[in-house]
Scaffold this active site. Structure first.
Site, PDB file in Angstrom:
ATOM      1  N   CYS A   1       0.895  -1.133  -0.104  1.00 43.34           N
ATOM      2  CA  CYS A   1       0.132   0.004  -0.119  1.00 43.34           C
ATOM      3  C   CYS A   1       0.702   1.380   0.027  1.00 43.34           C
ATOM      4  O   CYS A   1       1.697   1.546  -0.870  1.00 43.34           O
ATOM      5  CB  CYS A   1      -0.949  -0.258   1.290  1.00 43.34           C
ATOM      6  SG  CYS A   1      -2.303   1.210   1.193  1.00 43.34           S
ATOM      7  N   HIS A   2       0.606   2.087   1.036  1.00 44.80           N
ATOM      8  CA  HIS A   2       1.341   3.315   1.270  1.00 44.80           C
ATOM      9  C   HIS A   2       2.835   3.014   1.679  1.00 44.80           C
ATOM     10  O   HIS A   2       3.765   4.418   1.992  1.00 44.80           O
ATOM     11  CB  HIS A   2       0.829   4.374   1.930  1.00 44.80           C
ATOM     12  CG  HIS A   2      -0.542   5.058   1.254  1.00 44.80           C
ATOM     13  ND1 HIS A   2      -1.583   4.236   1.148  1.00 44.80           N
ATOM     14  CD2 HIS A   2      -0.641   6.192   0.663  1.00 44.80           C
ATOM     15  CE1 HIS A   2      -2.559   5.007   0.469  1.00 44.80           C
ATOM     16  NE2 HIS A   2      -2.024   6.297   0.302  1.00 44.80           N
ATOM     17  N   GLY A   3       3.235   2.021   2.262  1.00 49.05           N
ATOM     18  CA  GLY A   3       4.502   1.509   2.941  1.00 49.05           C
ATOM     19  C   GLY A   3       5.496   2.002   1.944  1.00 49.05           C
ATOM     20  O   GLY A   3       6.772   2.564   2.488  1.00 49.05           O
TER      21      GLY A   3
ATOM     22  N   GLN B   1       6.256   4.629   0.279  1.00 52.18           N
ATOM     23  CA  GLN B   1       6.659   6.002   0.582  1.00 52.18           C
ATOM     24  C   GLN B   1       7.857   6.027   1.386  1.00 52.18           C
ATOM     25  O   GLN B   1       8.728   6.791   1.398  1.00 52.18           O
ATOM     26  CB  GLN B   1       5.602   6.683   1.231  1.00 52.18           C
ATOM     27  CG  GLN B   1       4.220   6.730   0.360  1.00 52.18           C
ATOM     28  CD  GLN B   1       3.138   7.586   1.180  1.00 52.18           C
ATOM     29  OE1 GLN B   1       2.694   7.135   2.308  1.00 52.18           O
ATOM     30  NE2 GLN B   1       2.553   8.685   0.456  1.00 52.18           N
TER      31      GLN B   1
END
Length: 196
Positions: free
Chosen positions: A120-122, A124
């Site tokens: 997912c947003h990990g 980033q």
């Protein structure tokens, strides 16, 4: 197979499934899991968020989830102790990537050639650590621009698939439906054998 040590870095409003499922899978197969968060110590907790999509809506909904226990002191993390690092998604990565010590830990684990998994947003955080240059990876679709700017070879894939970059030992997925694929590849890179 000797048990491995896995570090999970997370924070408030981490995605619920993306945090609990990896923790429980890694523990199920006998690995030691240290769950840490900046400013937190053993016995503290973070609050998770539950994300889902409703038909016709442009982005996900968010509800408050569970209290997830922190079981190790962030200030005592030694990157050389770990065979693997897992970073859940949710909203936590957007502020965790601003923490200099988080970035230092991630870089050190990467430089040791330990296994890194994230969904997912990990990713980033991986971009902020500067370790996605030349890496084939994926993430939640809204993160694509920053992964590309970070030098990543971004793969747009179905939500239940994953991207494995064996050369860099990095496994990524777009969201929690990719867990079966992401966690299988992560464990295989660690040398964990699971037989049906």
């Amino acid at each position: 197979m000797a048990p491995k040590k896995i570090l999970i870095i997370t924070g408030d409003y981490t995605e619920d499934y993306e945090t609990y499922v990896p923790i429980q899978v890694f523990q199920l197969v006998g690995h030691t899991v240290h769950i840490v968060s900046p400013g937190k110590k053993n016995g503290d907790y973070v609050i998770s968020a539950v994300h889902d999509f409703l038909p016709g809506e442009q982005t996900y909904t968010e509800l408050r989830g569970h209290r997830i226990a922190i079981n190790y002191n962030f200030d005592e993390v030694n990157p050389s102790d770990y065979d693997g690092l897992f970073i859940p998604g949710g909203r936590a990565p957007e502020f965790l990537r601003l923490n200099a010590r988080v970035i230092e830990i991630v870089k050190a684990i990467y430089e040791r050639k330990a296994v890194i998994g994230t969904v997912c947003h990990g990713p980033q955080i991986l971009v902020a650590a500067g370790i996605l240059k030349g890496v084939c990876a994926t993430a939640y679709p809204a993160c694509e621009p920053e992964l590309v700017l970070g030098g990543c070879s971004f793969k747009s894939i179905p939500v239940d698939q994953h991207v494995l970059d064996k050369e860099h030992k990095i496994v990524t997925g777009p969201a929690w439906p990719s867990h079966p694929a992401v966690l299988r590849s992560f464990l295989e890179l660690l040398g964990t054998t699971i037989t049906p």
